[in-house]
Design an enzyme around this catalytic site. Structure first.
Site, PDB file in Angstrom:
ATOM      1  CD  GLN A   1      -3.204  -4.550   6.480  1.00 45.09           C
ATOM      2  OE1 GLN A   1      -3.070  -3.561   5.764  1.00 45.09           O
ATOM      3  NE2 GLN A   1      -3.936  -5.588   6.101  1.00 45.09           N
TER       4      GLN A   1
ATOM      5  CE  LYS B   1      -3.776  -2.545   2.083  1.00 47.77           C
ATOM      6  NZ  LYS B   1      -4.477  -2.977   3.291  1.00 47.77           N
TER       7      LYS B   1
ATOM      8  CG  ASP C   1      -9.294  -0.202   5.151  1.00 45.65           C
ATOM      9  OD1 ASP C   1      -9.220  -0.403   3.928  1.00 45.65           O
ATOM     10  OD2 ASP C   1      -8.610  -0.803   5.991  1.00 45.65           O
TER      11      ASP C   1
END
Ligand code: NDP
Length: 295
Positions: free
Chosen positions: A98, A54, A121
């Site tokens: 994450q 990412k 997200d």
């Protein structure tokens, strides 16, 4: 018949190039670029790899990334404290924690702590709630489900009125995909581990989204001829000829399915690259809202 291959790698590359150009425009207009903060807790190798991918994608698009790493035994207060600092940092437009987090941490509380304007997200309960309500208009759409819808659209699959069967009902894939397909006026059936006769549902589907984490479970004989198949699954399959002793395969048996389907995504090279592209897209959107107000 052999299905049209929906090339997620190529579509994601196109999207990433468009984002790169928009970031360059932002740089010349505001003298600022979007910023994404990543939070990695612990030493899960797969998570560390995802975070690195990412960050690399950000760098290629001209997006600034701020990497934060905490030890596996970090306390709930430390993780939430870091998220609060990032919420207050004007250089940070998006925050990505994450997942999965180490088991002693309360994942939902951590996601809840992310400011909704920085929830790139799309997992904040408010974003999910807005997706579930009439209008289905969250600030940010969760990245993998977003990628699934864009793949279908780019492949020219008609969604309105289509019968869609979704395998899997998780918070991060199955459920949001179902809500997004409903928004596009598909008729949606959600199947899961207690569904009786999965194949019976699948054979009626114009669109199949497989997100169950079961190696090559969906075979060609379960599909309606001409169906569009999006395979979200990522599973390891033993392969003595492969360098690492395994290769990655999806939830769909690609070889038999491509003989029946009208369009299909490969694994790897389908949904995976789209997840990262949509994260960049959400980060760009967060920065646009921060710099210029909602559009
Ligand atoms: P979860 O384990 O959270 O959910 C799996 C879902 O599949 C559950 O709803 C479960 O049903 C259902 N399921 C499991 N086994 C069966 C079965 N035999 N028949 C029918 N339904 C079944 O997984 P995720 O949603 O997180 O991920 C799904 C897959 O997608 C995984 O392979 C994952 O690696 C991959 N993935 C890929 C991403 C990408 O970027 N390409 C991103 C995220 C995930 P129940 O609810 O009843 O338990």
């Amino acid at each position: 018949m052999s299905a049209k291959i929906i090339d997620g790698t190529a579509i994601a590359a196109e999207i990433r190039e468009e984002i790169r150009q928009q970031v360059a425009e932002m740089q010349s207009r505001w003298d600022r670029v979007p910023g994404l903060a990543t939070v990695l807790v612990g030493d899960n190798t797969a998570s560390a790899t995802y975070v690195r991918m990412k960050q690399k994608a950000c760098a290629e698009a001209g997006i600034q990334s701020f990497g934060h790493e905490l030890p596996a035994d970090a306390s709930q207060e430390e993780v939430v404290g870091l998220v609060s600092e990032l919420n207050a940092n004007p250089e940070v437009n998006g925050i990505l924690v994450q997942l999965p987090l180490p088991r002693h941490l309360d994942e939902e509380a951590v996601l809840n702590a992310i400011s909704i304007e920085k929830d790139v997200d799309g997992f904040h309960p408010v974003n999910i709630g807005r997706l579930a309500m009439k209008g289905r208009d969250p600030l940010f759409i969760p990245c993998t489900p977003y990628g699934v819808i864009v793949l279908l659209q780019k492949a020219g699959i008609k969604l309105s009125g289509a019968d869609a069967v979704i395998l899997g009902r998780s918070n991060i894939v199955g459920l949001p995909v179902a809500m997004l397909l409903q928004k596009e006026n598909a008729t949606v059936t959600i199947c899961h581990s207690r569904t009786r006769d999965l194949a019976d549902h699948l054979r009626r589907a114009d669109i199949v989204i497989a997100a169950i984490g079961q190696t090559e479970m969906v075979t060609g004989d379960m599909l309606k001829p001409g169906a569009a198949v999006i395979d979200v699954g990522i599973n390891r399959k033993d392969d003595p000829l492969a360098r690492r002793g395994y290769r990655l395969v999806g939830d769909v048996d690609y070889e038999s399915a491509r003989e029946v389907a009208g369009a299909i995504t490969p694994v790897p090279g389908g949904v995976g690259p789209m997840t990262i592209a949509m994260l960049l897209q959400n980060t760009l959107r967060a920065a646009q809202i921060a710099f210029d107000g909602p559009r």
